[in-house]
Design a protein around this motif. Structure first.
Motif, PDB file in Angstrom:
ATOM      1  N   UNK A  41     -41.757   0.429 -60.226  1.00  0.00           N
ATOM      2  CA  UNK A  41     -42.968  -0.307 -60.516  1.00  0.00           C
ATOM      3  C   UNK A  41     -44.223   0.489 -60.236  1.00  0.00           C
ATOM      4  N   UNK A  42     -45.324  -0.093 -60.643  1.00  0.00           N
ATOM      5  CA  UNK A  42     -46.623   0.546 -60.413  1.00  0.00           C
ATOM      6  C   UNK A  42     -47.705  -0.523 -60.321  1.00  0.00           C
ATOM      7  N   UNK A  43     -48.800  -0.154 -59.662  1.00  0.00           N
ATOM      8  CA  UNK A  43     -49.996  -0.995 -59.587  1.00  0.00           C
ATOM      9  C   UNK A  43     -51.162  -0.178 -60.136  1.00  0.00           C
ATOM     10  N   UNK A  44     -51.881  -0.757 -61.098  1.00  0.00           N
ATOM     11  CA  UNK A  44     -53.070  -0.124 -61.657  1.00  0.00           C
ATOM     12  C   UNK A  44     -54.239  -1.077 -61.469  1.00  0.00           C
ATOM     13  N   UNK A  45     -55.385  -0.552 -61.032  1.00  0.00           N
ATOM     14  CA  UNK A  45     -56.551  -1.386 -60.769  1.00  0.00           C
ATOM     15  C   UNK A  45     -57.696  -1.035 -61.716  1.00  0.00           C
ATOM     16  N   UNK A  55     -54.110   4.269 -61.970  1.00  0.00           N
ATOM     17  CA  UNK A  55     -52.810   4.076 -61.330  1.00  0.00           C
ATOM     18  C   UNK A  55     -52.974   4.374 -59.840  1.00  0.00           C
ATOM     19  N   UNK A  56     -52.738   3.344 -58.987  1.00  0.00           N
ATOM     20  CA  UNK A  56     -52.962   3.479 -57.559  1.00  0.00           C
ATOM     21  C   UNK A  56     -51.675   3.540 -56.748  1.00  0.00           C
ATOM     22  N   UNK A  57     -50.581   3.023 -57.275  1.00  0.00           N
ATOM     23  CA  UNK A  57     -49.312   3.034 -56.532  1.00  0.00           C
ATOM     24  C   UNK A  57     -48.151   3.129 -57.521  1.00  0.00           C
ATOM     25  N   UNK A  80     -50.480   9.895 -60.290  1.00  0.00           N
ATOM     26  CA  UNK A  80     -51.123   9.113 -59.232  1.00  0.00           C
ATOM     27  C   UNK A  80     -52.637   9.285 -59.306  1.00  0.00           C
ATOM     28  N   UNK A  81     -53.342   8.203 -59.520  1.00  0.00           N
ATOM     29  CA  UNK A  81     -54.788   8.244 -59.690  1.00  0.00           C
ATOM     30  C   UNK A  81     -55.220   8.456 -61.124  1.00  0.00           C
ATOM     31  N   UNK A  82     -54.267   8.614 -62.036  1.00  0.00           N
ATOM     32  CA  UNK A  82     -54.567   8.838 -63.448  1.00  0.00           C
ATOM     33  C   UNK A  82     -55.300   7.625 -64.028  1.00  0.00           C
ATOM     34  N   UNK A 147     -53.214  -4.540 -62.906  1.00  0.00           N
ATOM     35  CA  UNK A 147     -51.948  -4.798 -63.606  1.00  0.00           C
ATOM     36  C   UNK A 147     -50.784  -4.435 -62.679  1.00  0.00           C
ATOM     37  N   UNK A 148     -49.778  -5.301 -62.632  1.00  0.00           N
ATOM     38  CA  UNK A 148     -48.506  -5.022 -61.954  1.00  0.00           C
ATOM     39  C   UNK A 148     -47.461  -4.763 -63.020  1.00  0.00           C
TER      40      UNK A 148
END
Length: 574
Positions: A41-45, A55-57, A80-82, A147-148
């Protein structure tokens, strides 16, 4: 399977709430929990513009990273951070516009659109290909904040509500982390503002308990530390009990004492003459308190006062409970299902809960909000899927909830049923109210102080209290704002220096020495020149560096000094 997945995600949600003290902690816990679930998974803010996602995680099982070094290089060092434009990613755009979670059998297209051929995607696509994926919005304060994206074999279309509930927990955890960080920063600012002040300050009860004091107060009375002072009773600091009783009598009668001269007792028993000024604080749900300052007039022969605010410690944010879920029959206006958490929230048994109407659970104001939303929905007007309500528990107590609803429509297009996910946000509401009340108390102490207090940002005054306006014979703060100290001073100070040059030196010295006390000549609005003693103390307020400025009119003292000089001169001539 759904029940097991719900329990699993609830456990992960609890872990998130328990570590919501910083965004980094939330991201780290998210990675641990997703990997423990055997998912990716990923978390984008969203950034400040709202046009891009960052993309934060990223959570990827360690075994995959070890088996594919290239994947590890791409994910951890390049992605990461993109940052990318979310409108260019069709699935993300759908989620953000609709505020609804979506299910994908394969998210290869999402990966291609996110990377836009700017980064190598071959190994990433090979890892995520043909894996069921759920994409859910992170909603904070009624708006999408990110977004999750979760991929795993256990995901199905009917598990979207569970994923959305988990996304809501992530959004709340991130909001709590931001609020917690802001509270800690504000608390630290006011703690330093109190402890590092050059003027002696104390906070006691009328009965004599010392609640707080700064180092200057401890040094004035000959104690080694604040802690040593706080172990004493305030009555020990007065030379006679009658002095203390007289002080308290005046304070209770007037609510404030200005210019109270008395002898205080140092730790070694020696006397120190002070000028004491204090205010009796009532309200805020706390016992009465005395907030005061003292000025040593034994050595300095002068009057000075600095009244500074002492902020109440903010309550720690408590953990949020797992999600409450229920279903509501909108056509018959009744609850038709509820999970254990919902019953725990409200204090009802399941049988009692299912006998209730949604309006039975809401306060009057929230019931009206519920009714207004229903009217809008029936008229075809769009309403947000998220809303905040105040809910009544069985015993009559109330708590605030953040509600996310998914509606089911009948053949006529009327919303017939709602699946509701509820989060207890009572502590967040209280924290916001506490922050608001804290600002109001700070402003009240500033405005109501008997001393002339001004804020100097750079070399310009930006604010002042009523006492300062009175001293300057000004009608409004606009007359003083954005003025240089020299603008309200004679061209030259009594020592012959230009006011513009000397003001620059005094300001620089205050910053260099963490505070500076000196005499100055100012001019009132009516043209009258008058002497003051100035105390400049560096501070950081609302993220800005400035000098807290206190003026004390020393006209009377100067006249006495001049009379003394004349008397001595006459005596010498005789």
């Amino acid at each position: 399977m759904n029940a097991k997945l719900l329990d699993t995600f609830n456990a992960a949600a609890i872990a998130l709430q328990q570590t919501a003290r910083s965004e980094e902690a939330v991201f780290h816990t998210f990675q641990e929990q997703i990997i423990a679930l055997g998912m990716r998974g990923s978390i984008s803010l969203l950034d400040e513009s709202g046009k891009n996602l960052a993309i934060r995680a990223i959570a990827i099982p360690v075994s995959l990273l070890q088996a594919n070094p290239i994947l590890k290089e791409v994910l951890l060092k390049k992605i990461m951070g993109y940052t990318f434009a979310w409108r260019e990613v069709e699935a993300f755009a759908r989620v953000i516009h609709s505020e609804q979670a979506i299910y994908l059998l394969d998210n290869s297209a999402v990966i291609r659109q996110v990377l836009s051929n700017k980064l190598p995607a071959k190994d990433i696509l090979a890892t995520f290909k043909n894996i069921p994926t759920a994409i859910a919005p992170l909603i904070s304060e009624g708006k999408v904040s990110g977004i999750l994206n979760i991929a795993g074999e256990a995901l199905r279309p009917n598990t979207l509500s569970i994923v959305q509930a988990f996304a809501n927990h992530i959004a709340i955890a991130l909001e709590n982390a931001r609020l917690f960080t802001a509270l800690k920063k504000r608390e630290e600012e006011y703690r330093l503002l109190f402890e590092q002040n050059l003027a002696p300050i104390y906070l006691t009860t009328p009965e004599g308990q010392v609640l707080n004091c700064n180092n200057a107060f401890a040094q004035l009375l000959g104690y080694k530390s604040r802690e040593e002072v706080m172990s004493c009773r305030a009555t020990e600091f007065y030379f006679t009990s009658a002095d203390r009783e007289t002080f308290l009598a005046k304070l209770k009668q007037r609510g404030a004492v200005n210019g109270f001269e008395t002898r205080m007792r140092r730790k070694d028993g020696s006397p120190v003459w002070v000028l004491e000024e204090a205010t009796l604080l009532r309200g805020d749900g706390q016992p009465a308190r005395i907030h005061g300052t003292v000025i040593d007039i034994t050595e300095r022969k002068q009057s000075e006062e600095l009244l500074r605010e002492s902020e109440e410690r903010y309550s720690q944010l408590v953990q949020y409970a797992p999600t409450g879920i229920c279903e509501i029959d909108l056509l018959n206006n009744r609850c038709i299902s509820a999970n254990d958490v919902m019953c725990e929230y409200t204090g009802y048994t399941r049988e009692e809960f299912l006998s209730l109407s949604p309006l039975d659970l809401l306060t009057e104001a929230s019931a009206q909000k519920f009714f207004d939303r229903r009217i809008k929905m029936r008229s075809g007007e769009a309403v947000p899927n998220t809303v905040e309500y105040e809910v009544k528990k069985k015993g009559g107590s109330k708590f605030w909830v953040f509600l996310n609803a998914k509606y089911t429509y009948n053949k006529e297009g009327v919303a017939a049923k709602a699946t509701v996910v509820i989060h207890d946000i009572t502590e967040r509401k209280r924290a916001e109210e506490a922050l608001k009340e804290s600002e109001e108390r700070f402003r009240r102490l500033f405005e109501d102080s008997a001393d002339a207090i001004l804020l100097l940002e750079g070399d310009r005054f930006t604010d002042c209290n009523r006492a300062a306006l009175k001293m300057l014979r000004m009608e409004s703060k606009d007359q003083l704002r954005n003025t240089h100290p020299a603008d309200i001073s004679p061209m030259r100070q009594p020592d012959g220096q230009l006011s513009t040059e000397k003001a620059k030196k005094m300001i620089a010295r205050a910053w260099a020495e963490n505070g500076h006390r000196f005499e100055w000549a100012h001019i009132r609005a009516n043209g009258e020149e008058f002497p003051v003693e100035v105390l400049l103390t560096p501070m950081v307020h609302q993220g800005k560096k400035m000098l807290h400025t206190v003026w004390r009119d020393i006209t009377s003292r100067k006249k006495l000094e001049e009379q003394l000089r004349q008397s001595q001169k006459m005596g010498f001539n005789v």
